[in-house]
Design an enzyme around this catalytic site. Structure first.
Site, PDB file in Angstrom:
ATOM      1  N   ALA A   1      23.632 -21.230   4.947  1.00 30.41           N
ATOM      2  CA  ALA A   1      22.254 -20.918   4.593  1.00 30.41           C
ATOM      3  C   ALA A   1      22.253 -19.612   3.814  1.00 30.41           C
ATOM      4  O   ALA A   1      22.489 -18.540   4.374  1.00 30.41           O
ATOM      5  CB  ALA A   1      21.400 -20.792   5.849  1.00 30.41           C
ATOM      6  N   MET A   2      21.993 -19.676   2.519  1.00 33.25           N
ATOM      7  CA  MET A   2      22.055 -18.507   1.645  1.00 33.25           C
ATOM      8  C   MET A   2      20.647 -18.109   1.225  1.00 33.25           C
ATOM      9  O   MET A   2      19.992 -18.815   0.453  1.00 33.25           O
ATOM     10  CB  MET A   2      22.922 -18.804   0.427  1.00 33.25           C
ATOM     11  CG  MET A   2      24.372 -19.126   0.767  1.00 33.25           C
ATOM     12  SD  MET A   2      25.389 -19.423  -0.701  1.00 33.25           S
ATOM     13  CE  MET A   2      25.380 -17.777  -1.467  1.00 33.25           C
TER      14      MET A   2
ATOM     15  N   CYS B   1      10.757 -20.747  13.787  1.00 32.70           N
ATOM     16  CA  CYS B   1      11.387 -21.197  12.551  1.00 32.70           C
ATOM     17  C   CYS B   1      12.865 -21.520  12.783  1.00 32.70           C
ATOM     18  O   CYS B   1      13.363 -22.559  12.341  1.00 32.70           O
ATOM     19  CB  CYS B   1      11.236 -20.134  11.469  1.00 32.70           C
ATOM     20  SG  CYS B   1      11.943 -20.608   9.879  1.00 32.70           S
TER      21      CYS B   1
ATOM     22  N   GLY C   1      23.674 -15.820   8.218  1.00 29.81           N
ATOM     23  CA  GLY C   1      24.007 -14.398   8.175  1.00 29.81           C
ATOM     24  C   GLY C   1      23.482 -13.613   9.357  1.00 29.81           C
ATOM     25  O   GLY C   1      23.372 -12.390   9.281  1.00 29.81           O
TER      26      GLY C   1
ATOM     27  N   CYS D   1       8.009 -13.595   6.670  1.00 32.95           N
ATOM     28  CA  CYS D   1       8.237 -14.028   5.287  1.00 32.95           C
ATOM     29  C   CYS D   1       6.978 -14.541   4.610  1.00 32.95           C
ATOM     30  O   CYS D   1       6.811 -14.373   3.398  1.00 32.95           O
ATOM     31  CB  CYS D   1       9.333 -15.093   5.238  1.00 32.95           C
ATOM     32  SG  CYS D   1       8.901 -16.663   6.051  1.00 32.95           S
TER      33      CYS D   1
END
Length: 368
Positions: free
Chosen positions: A17-18, A113, A137, A210
């Protein structure tokens, strides 16, 4: 070495997941260099530009971040995909966020989420792409013990993100990698510089939710529910004994422990209780925020399948909480009863409670 031999030497195929940020970018490079066959995936979760906010779209949803992630993948020669999950995100996370405030609770959308969107979406696409693993990350560690997959705090306690991962299932954890868990943030920054990611090192980190980058919760709720302000305005501020001391803007705009935006009482007063049925907000002095017991529902246990006996644990009741000694007892399959050794401040319904044994996550749930 021919291509077939090279492929066989790899550790496996991993979907990373980037977000376009420093942590997930370095994680992708680390796994690539370790011999994993990396596939990059950037999830488009929210289109803030069309939501009526007054701040430029930033973070994992922005076009700049998507381009940063793709550039890294192209330079290292691994594929990169963009996944639009705005509809799924809106249905699960945004609706939950609004509904919790309307119920007089304080939501934690990051946990929701991770649990119901990111991991599910990643694993679904990992299966479609033939990836054995997924990676993120997050600053956390993961290991297998007694047949269970256990999350523990990351090495960098200042960046530790184990709190927001308590809801991830055992089947999901079995396929999850956390490359950042063994490092401190300054080490990751240095690695990024050595990898040539100077732009990522300079990029400011975002700490807002976000989908509310301007941090204006009130404005967001009003845009989502246009009739809300008119419906809830003019409710009463009351004291613990029911005495009315003023009027407020509407119960959804307050949270337990809040001090700012109340009424002048000559000394500090805080929100101690919210009643959505009567549209009342109870305020009191700081000692009225203290509590020693709570119930936590909708459990997800990680280190143990169930708790047969009560046990001592460190319990965190919010992300930045350092945790407090407590006695936890599973009174029902989906309910934990928590008694703190000493009174704690601002036990907030709707927030996540996470139980630790040392650095290991026992599990967590939602404060009732």
């Amino acid at each position: 070495m021919n291509p077939a031999e090279e492929f066989m030497s790899k550790k496996g195929r991993v979907l990373v997941a980037m977000s376009g940020g420093i942590d997930s970018s370095v994680a992708a490079v680390m796994l690539h260099e370790e011999g994993y066959e990396v596939v990059g995936l950037t999830m488009k979760t929210w289109d803030y530009a069309n939501s009526g906010g007054n701040k430029k779209e930033t973070g994992c949803c922005s076009l700049d971040s998507i381009n940063d992630a793709r550039e890294i993948a192209v330079n290292l020669g691994f594929p990169h995909y963009i996944l639009d999950i705005r509809e799924e995100f809106g249905d699960s996370v945004i609706d939950y966020f609004v509904e919790e405030y309307l119920a007089g609770r304080t939501p934690n959308p990051c946990v929701m989420c991770n649990t119901h969107i990111k991991w599910d979406a990643l694993l679904k696409r990992a299966d479609m792409m033939g990836c054995e693993f997924i990676a993120t990350g997050h600053y956390a560690k993961i290991r297998q013990e007694n047949g269970r997959h256990v999350i523990s705090r990351g090495k960098d306690l200042n960046k530790d993100q184990s709190y927001v991962l308590w809801g991830v299932s055992q089947s999901s954890l079995a396929r999850t990698l956390f490359p950042m868990g063994q490092f401190h943030k300054p080490e990751i920054r240095q690695m990024a510089l050595e990898m040539g990611f100077d732009n990522l090192v300079r990029k400011p980190e975002s700490y807002e939710i976000c989908f509310i980058p301007d941090n204006d919760y009130h404005g967001f709720l009003n845009r989502r529910v246009p009739t809300l302000e008119a419906k809830v305005a003019g409710g009463d501020f009351v004291l613990a004994d029911g005495t009315k001391v003023g009027q407020h803007k509407g119960y959804p705009y307050y949270t337990i422990g809040q001090r700012k935006g109340l009424i002048a009482m000559g000394e500090p007063y805080f929100v101690t209780h919210i009643d959505p049925v009567t549209n009342t907000v109870t305020i009191g002095k700081v000692d009225e925020l203290l509590g020693q017991q709570m119930r936590v529902r909708r459990l997800n246990l990680q280190k143990y399948a169930t708790l047969e006996d009560e046990m001592n644990a460190i319990t965190k009741i919010r992300y930045k909480d350092s945790g407090s000694p407590s006695l936890i007892r599973q009174v029902e399959p989906d309910v934990m009863e928590v008694t703190f050794a000493e009174q704690v401040r601002s036990i907030t319904p709707g927030q996540a409670a996470v139980f630790y044994e040392g650095d290991d996550v026992i599990g967590g749930g939602w404060i009732d």
